[in-house]
Design a protein around this motif. Structure first.
Motif, PDB file in Angstrom:
ATOM      1  N   PHE A  16       0.836  -1.195   0.000  1.00 23.96           N
ATOM      2  CA  PHE A  16       0.000   0.000   0.000  1.00 23.96           C
ATOM      3  C   PHE A  16       0.871   1.246   0.000  1.00 23.96           C
ATOM      4  CE2 PHE A  16      -2.433   3.349   2.180  1.00 23.96           C
ATOM      5  CZ  PHE A  16      -3.523   3.408   1.341  1.00 23.96           C
ATOM      6  N   ASN A  24      -2.906  -3.750  -1.374  1.00 26.37           N
ATOM      7  CA  ASN A  24      -3.831  -4.547  -0.566  1.00 26.37           C
ATOM      8  C   ASN A  24      -3.176  -5.108   0.686  1.00 26.37           C
ATOM      9  OD1 ASN A  24      -2.174  -6.425  -1.728  1.00 26.37           O
ATOM     10  ND2 ASN A  24      -3.795  -7.585  -2.730  1.00 26.37           N
ATOM     11  N   ILE A  55      -7.470   0.125   1.896  1.00 25.37           N
ATOM     12  CA  ILE A  55      -6.691  -1.124   1.823  1.00 25.37           C
ATOM     13  C   ILE A  55      -7.640  -2.324   1.822  1.00 25.37           C
ATOM     14  CG2 ILE A  55      -5.007  -2.592   3.009  1.00 25.37           C
ATOM     15  CD1 ILE A  55      -3.842   0.052   4.178  1.00 25.37           C
ATOM     16  N   ASN A  58      -9.411  -2.540  -1.498  1.00 22.08           N
ATOM     17  CA  ASN A  58      -8.478  -3.024  -2.512  1.00 22.08           C
ATOM     18  C   ASN A  58      -8.281  -4.536  -2.384  1.00 22.08           C
ATOM     19  OD1 ASN A  58      -8.141  -0.409  -3.378  1.00 22.08           O
ATOM     20  ND2 ASN A  58      -6.112  -0.135  -2.495  1.00 22.08           N
ATOM     21  N   ALA A  59      -8.150  -5.014  -1.156  1.00 19.93           N
ATOM     22  CA  ALA A  59      -7.954  -6.453  -0.933  1.00 19.93           C
ATOM     23  C   ALA A  59      -9.182  -7.247  -1.362  1.00 19.93           C
ATOM     24  CB  ALA A  59      -7.631  -6.714   0.539  1.00 19.93           C
ATOM     25  N   LYS A  61     -11.174  -6.589  -3.717  1.00 16.71           N
ATOM     26  CA  LYS A  61     -11.289  -6.605  -5.171  1.00 16.71           C
ATOM     27  C   LYS A  61     -10.354  -7.621  -5.824  1.00 16.71           C
ATOM     28  CE  LYS A  61     -12.388  -1.681  -5.461  1.00 16.71           C
ATOM     29  NZ  LYS A  61     -11.842  -0.370  -5.888  1.00 16.71           N
ATOM     30  N   CYS A  62      -9.385  -8.120  -5.083  1.00 17.63           N
ATOM     31  CA  CYS A  62      -8.376  -9.025  -5.647  1.00 17.63           C
ATOM     32  C   CYS A  62      -8.972 -10.400  -5.935  1.00 17.63           C
ATOM     33  CB  CYS A  62      -7.207  -9.187  -4.689  1.00 17.63           C
ATOM     34  SG  CYS A  62      -6.271  -7.685  -4.472  1.00 17.63           S
TER      35      CYS A  62
END
Length: 82
Positions: A16, A24, A55, A58-59, A61-62
């Motif tokens: 990040f 993430n 964060i 974002n994680a 979405k992985c």
């Protein structure tokens, strides 16, 4: 996650960055306890802030599914066979 950038972790966890708001998790390169402590402290500073929410989003979405990995391997094998 807080990880040392090696192997599969290097492929799945993106450090990040505050300026770009990408990533993430928290990564460090060196096999060093001080570097690990630095990343832990960074994570603790961001915990329960709006940046922490970024964060987490974002994680979430992985895509680290086995299907995605299998597709990458299949593509690599096809490229080798050509």
């Amino acid at each position: 996650p807080i990880v040392r950038s090696t192997g599969g972790l290097k492929d799945t966890i993106i450090d990040f960055t505050l300026d770009e708001k990408k990533g993430n998790g928290f990564c460090f390169e060196e096999y060093d306890s001080e570097r690990l402590l630095d990343r832990i402290n960074t994570a603790l500073e961001l915990y329960n802030t709006k940046k922490w929410d970024i964060i987490v989003k974002n994680a979430m979405k992985c895509d680290n599914s086995i299907e995605k990995t299998a597709q990458k391997y299949a593509s690599l094998y096809r490229m080798i066979l050509e």
